[in-house]
Design an enzyme around this catalytic site. Structure first.
Site, short mmCIF file in Angstrom:
data_model
loop_
_atom_site.label_atom_id
_atom_site.label_comp_id
_atom_site.label_asym_id
_atom_site.label_seq_id
_atom_site.Cartn_x
_atom_site.Cartn_y
_atom_site.Cartn_z
N ILE A 162 25.42 -24.49 70.26
CA ILE A 162 25.14 -25.92 70.25
C ILE A 162 24.90 -26.51 71.71
CG2 ILE A 162 25.74 -28.21 69.70
CD1 ILE A 162 27.20 -26.85 67.05
N ASP A 181 32.51 -22.94 80.63
CA ASP A 181 32.93 -22.03 79.49
C ASP A 181 33.98 -20.93 79.93
OD1 ASP A 181 32.99 -20.84 76.96
OD2 ASP A 181 30.82 -21.16 76.62
N ALA A 239 31.95 -33.09 68.50
CA ALA A 239 32.40 -31.60 68.28
C ALA A 239 33.79 -31.99 67.32
CB ALA A 239 32.89 -30.94 69.61
N ARG A 240 34.83 -32.27 67.95
CA ARG A 240 36.21 -32.57 67.23
C ARG A 240 36.81 -33.62 67.71
NH1 ARG A 240 34.19 -30.02 63.78
NH2 ARG A 240 34.78 -28.54 62.46
N ASP A 264 30.81 -39.22 67.51
CA ASP A 264 30.68 -39.02 66.08
C ASP A 264 31.93 -38.54 65.44
OD1 ASP A 264 28.90 -38.51 63.91
OD2 ASP A 264 29.09 -36.39 64.18
N GLU A 269 40.18 -39.15 61.15
CA GLU A 269 39.19 -39.24 60.27
C GLU A 269 39.70 -39.37 58.78
OE1 GLU A 269 35.89 -36.59 60.95
OE2 GLU A 269 35.96 -37.15 63.03
N HIS A 287 30.92 -39.33 61.81
CA HIS A 287 30.70 -37.68 61.57
C HIS A 287 29.70 -37.25 60.81
CE1 HIS A 287 33.62 -34.01 61.58
NE2 HIS A 287 32.38 -33.69 61.70
N SER A 290 25.59 -33.23 61.23
CA SER A 290 24.59 -32.31 60.47
C SER A 290 24.18 -32.83 59.21
CB SER A 290 25.74 -31.06 60.02
OG SER A 290 26.49 -31.60 59.07
#
Length: 320
Positions: A162, A181, A239-240, A264, A269, A287, A290
């Site tokens: 992603i 990363d 992401a999270r 998002d 949540e 969220h 997708s």
């Protein structure tokens, strides 16, 4: 029940019609019409000796649930990339294959991440609200100004599928891309992006920052990390929610240190901290990264492909 008509798969979450149809045809699957909880999954598996289960967040299986599953269960398939709703290590220890769908969400999540970048920079939430309230007042040359995206430096945390897809889109908007990363990507994968081995060293250079790493127990973004971003930066997270200390984010948004944010995902949540809804400089979505017909179908089909492989004695396509 004859073997050729035996239920070989429990789909414990509501799935798109095309996925349900294939599951019923190929596996004589039992397809729930409402998301099942974890205990209901365990009881169904005990009663029907199914060899495969497709689960979701509500039907997530922790160690106590996996321990109670019958020996018939060979695979637990996830139709999403994340598997933080289950105990993967315990499943492996029991000899149960766990799979996910890492490729299915890539393009739509990258599209959505760019939507969040553009919406936060260009004050989309405020503009849309003005129109719904009837507009009625022209704005002058110095009013309601957003932040130009073209030419800005985008910092990407996590340069996996992603993260790389977001980089390609950002470069199409004329953004300079930097990333961090665990290790540097190959030059052909970097495609001109600049690597920082240190997350903290990268932050002061990020006019826009976006996260693309798995969730964890300890927040990645705290008061310290937000403070390292340059004043006027934009923060994006698809992401999270657990990656962010939301008190620190709220402080950075209300103090003027951040220009804005596009969010998002959230820590609690679907019961989001109501303070964010009161901020004009935050673009909020529930969220939905997708949430396209094509991607949700592909997520389900990927899970079914993994089930078919394991039940046929072949290696899983996306073993976690």
């Amino acid at each position: 029940m004859p073997e050729n008509n035996r239920t070989r798969l429990l789909i414990a979450r509501k799935v798109p019609a095309a996925v349900a149809k294939r599951a019923e045809t190929e596996f004589h699957a039992f397809v729930t019409d409402a998301d099942m909880d974890s205990q209901s999954v365990v009881e169904f598996c005990k009663q029907h000796d199914v060899p495969a289960v497709l689960i979701g967040k509500k039907s997530g299986l922790q160690a106590e649930h996996i321990a109670a599953l019958p020996a018939s269960v060979k695979i637990i398939a996830n139709a999403s990339a994340g598997v933080d709703h289950m105990d993967v290590a315990f499943a492996k220890a029991r000899g149960i294959v766990v799979t996910n769908a890492p490729d299915a969400l890539t393009e739509c999540t990258a599209d959505f991440s760019m939507l969040l970048v553009l919406a936060a920079c260009r004050r989309a939430s405020e503009y849309e609200r003005i129109m719904r309230q009837g507009w009625g007042k022209s704005f002058g040359m110095t009013e309601m100004l957003g932040m130009r995206v073209n030419g800005k430096t985008l910092g990407i945390v996590g340069f996996g599928r992603i993260g790389r897809a977001v980089a390609r889109r950002a470069q199409g908007f004329g953004m300079r891309v930097i990333y961090t990363d665990i290790q540097r990507a190959a030059p052909e994968v970097e495609n001109g992006a600049t690597f920082y081995s240190s997350f903290e060293d990268m932050l002061p250079h990020c006019q826009v920052l976006t996260l693309h790493v798995p969730g964890g127990g300890v927040p990645l973004m705290t008061k310290k990390e937000f403070g390292l971003l340059p004043k006027g930066a934009v923060f994006v997270n698809a992401a999270r929610g657990g990656l962010v200390d939301e008190d620190a984010l709220y402080e950075a948004l209300t103090s003027g240190h951040l220009f804005g944010a596009g969010l998002d995902v959230y820590r609690n949540e679907p019961n989001v901290d109501p303070r964010f809804a009161g901020l004009d400089n935050v673009f909020l979505t529930p969220h939905m990264a997708s949430a396209t017909v094509e991607t949700r179908d592909q997520m389900g089909f990927t899970a079914l492909d993994n089930v078919a492989a394991v039940l046929d004695g072949r290696p899983a396509l996306n073993r976690v």
